[in-house]
Design a protein around this motif. Sequence first.
Motif, PDB file in Angstrom:
ATOM      1  N   MET A   1      65.546  16.500  60.272  1.00 35.97           N
ATOM      2  CA  MET A   1      65.353  15.125  59.803  1.00 35.97           C
ATOM      3  C   MET A   1      66.352  14.181  60.487  1.00 35.97           C
ATOM      4  O   MET A   1      67.413  14.602  60.938  1.00 35.97           O
ATOM      5  N   ASN A   2      65.986  12.885  60.498  1.00 35.45           N
ATOM      6  CA  ASN A   2      66.894  11.900  61.057  1.00 35.45           C
ATOM      7  C   ASN A   2      67.943  11.543  59.997  1.00 35.45           C
ATOM      8  O   ASN A   2      67.634  10.961  58.962  1.00 35.45           O
ATOM      9  N   ILE A   3      69.173  11.931  60.274  1.00 33.43           N
ATOM     10  CA  ILE A   3      70.257  11.757  59.312  1.00 33.43           C
ATOM     11  C   ILE A   3      70.489  10.288  58.935  1.00 33.43           C
ATOM     12  O   ILE A   3      70.946   9.966  57.852  1.00 33.43           O
ATOM     13  N   MET A   4      70.111   9.374  59.843  1.00 30.64           N
ATOM     14  CA  MET A   4      70.324   7.948  59.568  1.00 30.64           C
ATOM     15  C   MET A   4      69.445   7.466  58.411  1.00 30.64           C
ATOM     16  O   MET A   4      69.815   6.585  57.660  1.00 30.64           O
ATOM     17  N   ASN A   5      68.215   8.041  58.322  1.00 29.83           N
ATOM     18  CA  ASN A   5      67.278   7.544  57.325  1.00 29.83           C
ATOM     19  C   ASN A   5      67.269   8.423  56.087  1.00 29.83           C
ATOM     20  O   ASN A   5      67.536   9.616  56.149  1.00 29.83           O
ATOM     21  N   VAL A   6      66.929   7.802  54.979  1.00 29.29           N
ATOM     22  CA  VAL A   6      66.970   8.511  53.712  1.00 29.29           C
ATOM     23  C   VAL A   6      65.578   9.034  53.379  1.00 29.29           C
ATOM     24  O   VAL A   6      64.590   8.312  53.506  1.00 29.29           O
ATOM     25  N   ASP A   7      65.511  10.288  52.960  1.00 35.86           N
ATOM     26  CA  ASP A   7      64.236  10.903  52.585  1.00 35.86           C
ATOM     27  C   ASP A   7      63.952  10.556  51.121  1.00 35.86           C
ATOM     28  O   ASP A   7      64.682  10.963  50.222  1.00 35.86           O
ATOM     29  N   TYR A   8      62.880   9.789  50.917  1.00 36.34           N
ATOM     30  CA  TYR A   8      62.530   9.387  49.549  1.00 36.34           C
ATOM     31  C   TYR A   8      61.413  10.251  48.969  1.00 36.34           C
ATOM     32  O   TYR A   8      60.862   9.940  47.921  1.00 36.34           O
ATOM     33  N   SER A   9      61.077  11.359  49.654  1.00 35.98           N
ATOM     34  CA  SER A   9      59.933  12.148  49.191  1.00 35.98           C
ATOM     35  C   SER A   9      60.325  13.095  48.043  1.00 35.98           C
ATOM     36  O   SER A   9      59.494  13.482  47.246  1.00 35.98           O
ATOM     37  N   THR A  10      61.606  13.445  47.940  1.00 35.95           N
ATOM     38  CA  THR A  10      62.017  14.305  46.821  1.00 35.95           C
ATOM     39  C   THR A  10      62.449  13.418  45.656  1.00 35.95           C
ATOM     40  O   THR A  10      62.645  12.212  45.818  1.00 35.95           O
ATOM     41  N   LYS A  11      62.609  14.013  44.505  1.00 35.09           N
ATOM     42  CA  LYS A  11      62.992  13.250  43.316  1.00 35.09           C
ATOM     43  C   LYS A  11      64.340  12.559  43.533  1.00 35.09           C
ATOM     44  O   LYS A  11      64.608  11.484  43.004  1.00 35.09           O
ATOM     45  N   ASP A  17      68.898  16.680  53.752  1.00 33.61           N
ATOM     46  CA  ASP A  17      67.833  17.677  53.811  1.00 33.61           C
ATOM     47  C   ASP A  17      67.781  18.558  52.560  1.00 33.61           C
ATOM     48  O   ASP A  17      67.713  19.787  52.652  1.00 33.61           O
ATOM     49  N   LEU A  18      67.809  17.900  51.413  1.00 32.50           N
ATOM     50  CA  LEU A  18      67.724  18.650  50.154  1.00 32.50           C
ATOM     51  C   LEU A  18      66.426  19.443  50.062  1.00 32.50           C
ATOM     52  O   LEU A  18      66.387  20.492  49.414  1.00 32.50           O
ATOM     53  N   ALA A  19      65.365  18.932  50.735  1.00 35.18           N
ATOM     54  CA  ALA A  19      64.063  19.601  50.646  1.00 35.18           C
ATOM     55  C   ALA A  19      64.170  21.057  51.083  1.00 35.18           C
ATOM     56  O   ALA A  19      63.462  21.925  50.567  1.00 35.18           O
TER      57      ALA A  19
END
Length: 481
Positions: A1-11, A17-19
């Motif tokens: 994943m791109n570390i700069m951007n935040v993944d909003y797909s998980t709770k 990269d919590l996913a």
Amino acid sequence: MNIMNVDYSTKIPNNVDLASDRQVLKALEGWHPGYIDWWNDMGPEGFQQSLVYLRTAYSVDPRGWAKFDYVKMPDYRWGVLLAPQEDNRTIPFGEHYGEPAWQEVPGEYRAMLRRLIVIQGDTEPASVEQQRHLGKTAPSLYDMRNLFQVNVEEGRHLWAMVYLLQKYFGRDGREEADDLLRRRSGDADSPRMLGAFNEATPDWLSFFMFTYFTDRDGKMQLHSLAQSGFDPLSRTCRFMLTEEAHHMFVGETGISRIVQRTCEAMRDAGISDPTDIAKVRALGVIDLPTIQKKLNLHYTLSLDLFGSEVSTNAANAFNAGIKGRYHETQIEDDHRLTSATYPVLKLVDGVIKRVDEPALTALNMRLRDDYSQDCVKGLLRWNKVITTAGYDFQLALPHVAFHRAIGEFKGVHATPEGLLIDGATWARRKDDWLPSTDDGDFIASLMQPVSDPGAYAPWIAAPKVGIDNKPGDFEYVKIET
Ligand code: BYC
């Protein structure tokens, strides 16, 4: 994943990269309901169904990391955000100077590291608890929005520390994370860990003083922890500092706007003596001597947060490479402090003297000095407002021996100028230097809510610019009761 951007797909939004880190994700998801319960019980009183114009981080790129939108506070996306990992980062100080930064907790420093993370984590929900009643007396929708922004971000800073505890400290980390939701500011049985976080924030002048002085302690401590050889802590603190800047802006401009309004009101009424408290108060604004008293209180409570001037805890944390100095990497010395000294203000035979101490044990004093210097900047701006209005009055930082509960001067009484006095004189004069019950009652009498867009309570001037460049009458909070 791109570390700069935040993944909003998980709770739990994140850029770590919590996913694909199922165990930690599960632990955080397990902690989440308790957090929401805490927010509902101890977060801002009322307004939970109101739409608040908040910024949310969507990236950790300093050039553009936040987006603004209307959000109900309980729906705020609290998440885990770390500054990008620097390639080949080395430990910048202490016995491990020059070695590669740790990506896992070094076993020998586990307890020390956990303690610092827990203390840092404990302050974040504490401040939300202290400020929870202030929404009801907000002097404008603009100020109310800033309060709530500060609150949700302190909540996120709690998440930041809880992530470190859950990911790196196993079972005892999870227990500590639960305890962070259990303690309560000011509670007799289960108080927050540090003094200033158990004090009341009774009114908006206190809120602005707190965000100016106490959040600035946060800034200094986060800077020191951002130097840490434990890289995940360093990266977490670096991003927290980005958010923290707004909190101090709220404090600095809040006090500035109060001072400005007081000066305008005095000028319009033809008052030439700013210390004529009764006359100034009759105008419905806060007199400058009372502002000075509040400043004295919040500055000294914040000085206590630096711990003892001479501290082996601080020396051990530095030697271990866990907690550095403010701007460590920009300091030109050996970064080990093997033989350096630092001047410390001490009480020697009843006299306040500067004494050279080993720089290693004087690290709290050094950080506190850096802090005091940083505090002066706001005072210069506030004093400029006063002089520009034509008044001969200056706000000043009190002496570090004044009103102290921690460190070298905790057992003595001193005037704001640093003159040592006896207990009887202190008891007689204290109300001249610190807010009295009468001062508190007067300020409380001014705390009437103003909630029309673009309107401000009569004791505070409007800000120069809006948040996110919004116009003066922007509806920052759509109040739903
Ligand atoms: N109140 O060697 P000593 C923020 C304890 S604010 C109560 O003198 P040390 C924020 C100390 O724990 C920043 N107890 O000091 C702002 C120790 O106890 P133990 C928060 C105190 O350890 C606004 C004993 O006295 N972050 O982020 O060198 C809104 C002897 O300690 C106090 C941090 O503070 C006190 N004031 O330094 C939201 C960073 N002072 O262990 C958030 C992490 C000392 O013997 N913390 N004690 O039982 C630290 O770096 C250090 O622990 C301290 C103390 C600077 C707090």
